[in-house]
Design a protein around this motif. Sequence first.
Motif, mmCIF file in Angstrom:
data_model
loop_
_atom_site.group_PDB
_atom_site.id
_atom_site.type_symbol
_atom_site.label_atom_id
_atom_site.label_comp_id
_atom_site.label_asym_id
_atom_site.label_seq_id
_atom_site.Cartn_x
_atom_site.Cartn_y
_atom_site.Cartn_z
ATOM 1 N N ASN A 213 0.636 -1.373 0.234
ATOM 2 C CA ASN A 213 0.334 0.074 -0.166
ATOM 3 C C ASN A 213 0.491 0.904 0.567
ATOM 4 O OD1 ASN A 213 -2.497 -1.132 -0.109
ATOM 5 N ND2 ASN A 213 -1.946 -1.903 1.965
ATOM 6 N N GLN B 187 0.507 -2.526 12.807
ATOM 7 C CA GLN B 187 -1.391 -3.378 12.620
ATOM 8 C C GLN B 187 -1.522 -4.079 13.937
ATOM 9 O OE1 GLN B 187 -2.761 -1.808 8.833
ATOM 10 N NE2 GLN B 187 -5.397 -2.758 9.862
ATOM 11 N N ARG C 102 -7.902 3.720 13.593
ATOM 12 C CA ARG C 102 -8.837 3.515 12.944
ATOM 13 C C ARG C 102 -8.426 3.544 11.596
ATOM 14 N NH1 ARG C 102 -13.634 4.685 14.576
ATOM 15 N NH2 ARG C 102 -14.110 3.161 16.040
ATOM 16 N N SER D 70 -9.153 6.665 5.035
ATOM 17 C CA SER D 70 -10.533 7.136 6.427
ATOM 18 C C SER D 70 -9.573 6.908 6.948
ATOM 19 C CB SER D 70 -10.593 6.162 5.919
ATOM 20 O OG SER D 70 -10.612 4.154 6.249
ATOM 21 N N LEU E 106 -3.916 -2.517 5.948
ATOM 22 C CA LEU E 106 -3.184 -0.752 5.371
ATOM 23 C C LEU E 106 -1.426 -1.263 5.902
ATOM 24 C CD1 LEU E 106 -3.604 1.843 4.793
ATOM 25 C CD2 LEU E 106 -3.679 2.279 6.773
ATOM 26 N N ASP F 122 -8.938 -3.433 11.738
ATOM 27 C CA ASP F 122 -9.452 -2.304 12.026
ATOM 28 C C ASP F 122 -8.316 -1.389 12.857
ATOM 29 O OD1 ASP F 122 -10.763 -2.840 14.043
ATOM 30 O OD2 ASP F 122 -12.234 -1.924 14.324
ATOM 31 N N PRO G 264 -8.516 0.748 7.671
ATOM 32 C CA PRO G 264 -8.615 -0.640 6.762
ATOM 33 C C PRO G 264 -7.757 -1.626 7.180
ATOM 34 C CG PRO G 264 -8.209 1.731 5.273
ATOM 35 C CD PRO G 264 -7.543 1.878 7.055
ATOM 36 N N GLY H 166 -5.024 3.736 0.034
ATOM 37 C CA GLY H 166 -6.386 3.743 1.097
ATOM 38 C C GLY H 166 -6.645 3.946 2.422
#
Length: 333
Positions: free
Chosen positions: A114, A234, A215, A263, A220, A238, A217, A260
């Motif tokens: 990513n 991570q 928070r 959000s 990620l 989420d 994805p 990505g």
Amino acid sequence: MDLVVVGAGVVGASVAYHAARAGAAVTLLDAGRPGARVTADSFAWIASSRLLTGPSAGLRVAATDEYRRLEAELPGLPVTWSGSLSWRAGNSAPEAGPGQKIVDAATAATLEPNLLQPPDWAVWAPGEGAVDPVGVTERLIAGARDHGAQVHPDVPVTAVRRDAAGRIVGVETAAGPLSGATVVLAAGVATAALAAPLGIRVPVDPSPATLFRFRAPAGLVRTVVNTQDFDLRQVATDRIIAAADSPELTLAAIRSTFRGAASVELLSARVGARPMPADGEPIVGPVAGVPGLYLAVMHAAVTLAPAVGRLIARELVDGTVEPALAGCRLDRF
């Protein structure tokens, strides 16, 4: 031997587990819940290939092997062997150290799919990983209990007790006195205050470290990512965490680094008071002039805890003098 361990963070829990496993009668005390303070606020990267100079260098290099040993002894230990990927914008690639490889942009993009703009070079340490620090602490304590250790959370230690000859005989607690021929102070920054009435100066101060939870994805971030902007990983489907300085700058850096990530949102920020010895190196070992007193206070506690706990147990239970701890003694100050 009767051993009292003061402080049930990851270091104290490791000492209690290894000493109980070696046959000591161990009592572990903490003013709160095990692992709930500084340990809980740790980024918890098993960074075995960083800072490879100084008295603790050998302990750090051995960190991944020590965690794999601990995994075999304590099934279910919450460790993720993701590897770590580090780079600095605008800098030339360093030489690879032990356990490291220098990789190009294509390889970096494979490791972290990513990335919006993979760096020209990155340092890949495939053997590294990270842990759930509270989970590791709880598993160590469960292992200590399995070997007969007594664990008392929410019991603050107010003083270390000595007899007329100056030898350690236990501790005073909010619930009354507790006997022990040896007391290990693994209480982080509180170690200095507990040692001071004994005439012992422990040069350790709180060092603020901020941990941000976001928070994010799923998937990620794949590895432990280390850049000039953050340490990032991570921790759940989420959720990501970051060790950094500014929530706004960190959020902006995450969004500009990963595809990505628009959000991603900040959930919390906590500041932990890491125990930082004056020279940055661990303070581990018996205290001259106070028979029965032993210190175990350090930075990079999560990385070093398995090795240090095992070696401390050998010194206290088996009576050995461990060469790996020779540069970590209090008398260097």
